[in-house]
Design a protein around this motif. Structure first.
Motif, PDB file in Angstrom:
ATOM      1  N   THR A 231       0.826  -1.200   0.000  1.00  0.00           N
ATOM      2  CA  THR A 231       0.000   0.000   0.000  1.00  0.00           C
ATOM      3  C   THR A 231       0.863   1.254   0.000  1.00  0.00           C
ATOM      4  OG1 THR A 231      -1.799  -1.129   1.165  1.00  0.00           O
ATOM      5  CG2 THR A 231      -1.772   1.268   1.253  1.00  0.00           C
ATOM      6  N   ALA A 232       1.841   1.323   0.897  1.00  0.00           N
ATOM      7  CA  ALA A 232       2.710   2.491   1.004  1.00  0.00           C
ATOM      8  C   ALA A 232       3.476   2.702  -0.298  1.00  0.00           C
ATOM      9  CB  ALA A 232       3.685   2.325   2.160  1.00  0.00           C
ATOM     10  N   THR A 233       3.518   3.943  -0.750  1.00  0.00           N
ATOM     11  CA  THR A 233       4.183   4.394  -1.985  1.00  0.00           C
ATOM     12  C   THR A 233       3.453   3.964  -3.244  1.00  0.00           C
ATOM     13  OG1 THR A 233       5.681   2.501  -2.297  1.00  0.00           O
ATOM     14  CG2 THR A 233       6.415   4.241  -0.807  1.00  0.00           C
ATOM     15  N   ASN A 234       2.305   3.313  -3.128  1.00  0.00           N
ATOM     16  CA  ASN A 234       1.537   2.858  -4.286  1.00  0.00           C
ATOM     17  C   ASN A 234       0.451   3.883  -4.594  1.00  0.00           C
ATOM     18  OD1 ASN A 234       0.063   1.548  -6.252  1.00  0.00           O
ATOM     19  ND2 ASN A 234       0.039  -0.422  -5.199  1.00  0.00           N
ATOM     20  N   ALA A 235       0.588   4.587  -5.703  1.00  0.00           N
ATOM     21  CA  ALA A 235      -0.346   5.648  -6.048  1.00  0.00           C
ATOM     22  C   ALA A 235      -1.704   5.122  -6.475  1.00  0.00           C
ATOM     23  CB  ALA A 235       0.239   6.516  -7.163  1.00  0.00           C
ATOM     24  N   TYR A 236      -1.819   3.847  -6.802  1.00  0.00           N
ATOM     25  CA  TYR A 236      -3.065   3.280  -7.301  1.00  0.00           C
ATOM     26  C   TYR A 236      -3.737   2.361  -6.286  1.00  0.00           C
ATOM     27  CZ  TYR A 236      -1.325   5.115 -11.690  1.00  0.00           C
ATOM     28  OH  TYR A 236      -0.865   5.947 -12.669  1.00  0.00           O
ATOM     29  N   LEU A 444      -7.632   8.725   0.786  1.00  0.00           N
ATOM     30  CA  LEU A 444      -6.174   8.709   0.702  1.00  0.00           C
ATOM     31  C   LEU A 444      -5.695   7.522  -0.127  1.00  0.00           C
ATOM     32  CD1 LEU A 444      -5.101   9.573   4.365  1.00  0.00           C
ATOM     33  CD2 LEU A 444      -5.133  11.096   2.382  1.00  0.00           C
ATOM     34  N   HIS A 445      -4.517   7.686  -0.721  1.00  0.00           N
ATOM     35  CA  HIS A 445      -3.864   6.610  -1.447  1.00  0.00           C
ATOM     36  C   HIS A 445      -2.467   6.387  -0.873  1.00  0.00           C
ATOM     37  CE1 HIS A 445      -7.137   7.375  -4.250  1.00  0.00           C
ATOM     38  NE2 HIS A 445      -6.878   6.189  -4.801  1.00  0.00           N
ATOM     39  N   GLY A 446      -1.832   5.304  -1.315  1.00  0.00           N
ATOM     40  CA  GLY A 446      -0.582   4.887  -0.692  1.00  0.00           C
ATOM     41  C   GLY A 446       0.572   5.851  -0.834  1.00  0.00           C
ATOM     42  N   ASN A 447       0.537   6.730  -1.834  1.00  0.00           N
ATOM     43  CA  ASN A 447       1.644   7.661  -2.034  1.00  0.00           C
ATOM     44  C   ASN A 447       1.403   9.034  -1.429  1.00  0.00           C
ATOM     45  OD1 ASN A 447      -0.385   8.351  -3.868  1.00  0.00           O
ATOM     46  ND2 ASN A 447       1.076   9.179  -5.347  1.00  0.00           N
ATOM     47  N   GLU A 449       1.304  12.014   1.258  1.00  0.00           N
ATOM     48  CA  GLU A 449       2.260  12.354   2.317  1.00  0.00           C
ATOM     49  C   GLU A 449       1.728  11.999   3.695  1.00  0.00           C
ATOM     50  OE1 GLU A 449       3.448  16.375   2.014  1.00  0.00           O
ATOM     51  OE2 GLU A 449       4.401  16.164   0.034  1.00  0.00           O
ATOM     52  N   LYS A 450       0.441  12.173   3.915  1.00  0.00           N
ATOM     53  CA  LYS A 450      -0.139  11.857   5.225  1.00  0.00           C
ATOM     54  C   LYS A 450      -0.042  10.366   5.540  1.00  0.00           C
ATOM     55  CE  LYS A 450      -3.408  15.711   5.483  1.00  0.00           C
ATOM     56  NZ  LYS A 450      -2.796  16.275   6.707  1.00  0.00           N
ATOM     57  N   VAL A 451      -0.080   9.552   4.502  1.00  0.00           N
ATOM     58  CA  VAL A 451       0.070   8.109   4.710  1.00  0.00           C
ATOM     59  C   VAL A 451       1.510   7.769   5.031  1.00  0.00           C
ATOM     60  CG1 VAL A 451      -0.132   5.838   3.606  1.00  0.00           C
ATOM     61  CG2 VAL A 451      -1.893   7.575   3.239  1.00  0.00           C
ATOM     62  N   LEU A 452       2.435   8.396   4.352  1.00  0.00           N
ATOM     63  CA  LEU A 452       3.848   8.068   4.520  1.00  0.00           C
ATOM     64  C   LEU A 452       4.419   8.598   5.825  1.00  0.00           C
ATOM     65  CD1 LEU A 452       5.050   8.715   0.858  1.00  0.00           C
ATOM     66  CD2 LEU A 452       4.452   6.544   1.916  1.00  0.00           C
ATOM     67  N   ASP A 453       3.940   9.755   6.292  1.00  0.00           N
ATOM     68  CA  ASP A 453       4.488  10.311   7.537  1.00  0.00           C
ATOM     69  C   ASP A 453       3.647  10.003   8.766  1.00  0.00           C
ATOM     70  OD1 ASP A 453       2.306  12.022   7.369  1.00  0.00           O
ATOM     71  OD2 ASP A 453       3.479  13.748   6.687  1.00  0.00           O
TER      72      ASP A 453
END
Length: 517
Positions: A231-236, A444-447, A449-453
């Motif tokens: 999921t993380a870093t995955n825009a789709y 939200l999607h995997g890429n 910023e709120k998901v990554l941080d």
């Protein structure tokens, strides 16, 4: 002087310029020898003759090399031209036989096969080369008997998992090990569909559509790379705050293979799902068949995936994909990941409100529960009315069936017993649907910023208010020094800071107990 005056009249006519370099060199050497023969000693003449021989040999060898190079260049140009012609013939669907039969004034036309496709971008795969010694065809069988089998059934209702007593005969394992050409399979199915007539199914529900789905997943994996598998870093891939999230490498952002246990209850559900002791016979029978044979019907895979993610446990789809990767004999990384994302409703598919019931869905295919009796032998004597819901069976019927419905199924499991269900499915289904609806609203999607941080939590309710991922130690070390800061502040401010910290700890413990109850 007289000899010099008569020389111009004795000259030979010039030879054409097209003579070879070796002939010119030989002629020039002869002329020079005639000029120097009167004034050179015999020793010098022998030396000069040897030098002339070496020079002539060198010139001849260079001429031969040049001639070979020209011949190879011409052959290479001819082969490249033929290769380009063959590519044009194969991609445009031109019949080779028609090319041989046409005169120079007749241009070859495309076959009727290529006309069925609307544009060159949607051309079907090329037909495979015919085998030199084709295998003999199987003897014909009665069509009424073959249509009862899962491979030739008109509808999925006739493909009962309980009727499969022999090892699986599906095509994906042969794709996985390279024993069957995808092109060959595509065209053979295409021939069967054409011979069937108008009643044949069409993509994406047809078998050809499933092969196209396979290629779609392969293309998605090739485009996204390693991000496609998480999921993380995955825009789709939609971000859903599942339980048991994957751990990530702080430097690359990719998953490490481990996961966080944000909720002990979710970890217990996941382990029972893996062991096939959920207390739901349909789910347990499918999981036990998968562990023993390495294969289950595709509708069974749908049931297992939905039950683990949006239809009950609310566990991260990456955990289920890892289990299937380990157990399936027909595992393909792209197809496995793509189907788990599809069934978890995080990509390609948005109908999250359609859940597979572990009770009613299995009853549509196998009302008597023969499939369950085979893979869950402790329930083989249970009446058909209780085979999908053994927890509703009275004690008298439990004694008659020789099974006791009790315990959790992991460590405390006893012989002659079957575990109670992990939870109330109807209740868990409502909770999961509400959580999915909220996650879709956040969008939200995997890429992101709120998901990554990790700041996505500000957009979701707390774990005490709704089904959402619990707190856990960060992969990036944002909270690694909180304990040290609190201890330092306690030393500076006295007992008041310590009292506040203890109060926060007691509050967290109380919330955990509330969740377990």
């Amino acid at each position: 002087m007289a000899a010099l005056e008569t020389r111009p009249s004795q000259r030979r006519p010039k030879r054409p310029a097209s003579r070879s370099l070796s002939d010119q060199a030989e002629r020039s050497g002869t002329a020079m020898a005639s000029l120097r023969s009167t004034a050179v000693s015999p020793q010098c003449q022998s030396l000069s003759s040897r030098l002339r021989g070496r020079r002539l040999g060198l010139l001849r060898s260079r001429c031969l090399l040049l001639r070979g190079f020209l011949i190879r260049a011409i052959c290479l140009w001819i082969s490249n031209s033929m290769f380009r012609i063959n590519i044009q013939i194969s991609t445009r669907g031109i019949d080779r036989k028609r090319i041989r039969d046409t005169t120079p004034l007749q241009a070859p036309t495309a076959t009727s096969q290529s006309r069925r496709w609307k544009s060159s971008a949607s051309l079907p795969p090329r037909r495979p080369i015919a085998a030199a010694n084709p295998l003999p065809s199987k003897p014909s069988t009665d069509s009424s008997k073959t249509r009862d089998t899962p491979q030739h059934s008109k509808s999925p209702r006739q493909a009962q998992p309980s009727s499969s007593r022999s090892p699986p005969r599906s095509s994906p394992p042969f794709f996985h090990f390279g024993a069957l050409s995808v092109r060959l399979f595509y065209w053979r199915v295409h021939e069967v569909v054409e011979s069937y007539g108008k009643g044949a199914s069409t993509p994406p529900a047809s078998l050809i559509g499933q092969v196209l789905f396979r290629d779609m997943y392969f293309a998605a994996q090739a485009a996204l790379g390693q991000s496609f598998a998480q999921t993380a870093t995955n825009a789709y891939c939609r971000f859903i705050p599942w339980h048991l999230p994957s751990k990530r490498d702080p430097e690359t952002g990719f998953t490490t293979g481990d996961y966080h246990i944000d909720k002990p209850e979710a970890e217990e559900w996941f382990q029972r799902w893996k062991a096939g002791v959920t207390g739901f016979p349909w789910i347990d029978a499918l999981m036990r068949q998968l562990k023993q044979e390495g294969w289950i019907h595709h509708l069974g895979r749908h049931s297992l995936a939905c039950f683990l993610t949006r239809g009950g446990c609310y566990v991260d789809w990456e955990r289920g994909a890892e289990v299937f990767e380990e157990l399936l004999i027909d595992h393909e990384p792209a197809c496995n990941i793509g189907n788990w994302q599809w069934l978890a409703c995080v990509a390609f598919f948005a109908q999250y409100y359609r859940c597979y019931s572990p009770v009613s869905f299995g009853q549509k295919w196998d009302k008597n529960g023969d499939f369950i009796r085979r893979w869950v032998p402790e329930l083989k004597k249970v009446k058909a009315k209780y085979i999908y819901e053994p927890w509703k069976m009275p004690l008298v019927d439990q004694k008659q069936a020789g099974v006791r419905v009790t315990g959790g199924g992991l460590s405390e499991r006893q012989e002659g017993s079957y575990p109670k269900p992990m939870f109330d499915f109807d209740e868990r289904r409502s909770i999961c649907l509400s959580a999915m609806k909220n996650a879709y609203a956040v969008g939200l999607h995997g890429n992101d910023e709120k998901v990554l941080d990790g700041s996505w939590r500000s957009l979701f309710p707390s774990p005490d208010e709704a089904e959402v991922m619990g707190e856990y130690e960060s992969d990036y070390g944002e909270t690694a020094d909180i304990g040290d800061e609190e201890e330092d502040q306690e030393e500076l401010n006295g007992d008041s800071a310590g009292i506040k910290r203890a109060a926060r700890k007691n509050s967290a413990d109380a919330k955990t107990k509330k969740q377990k109850t």
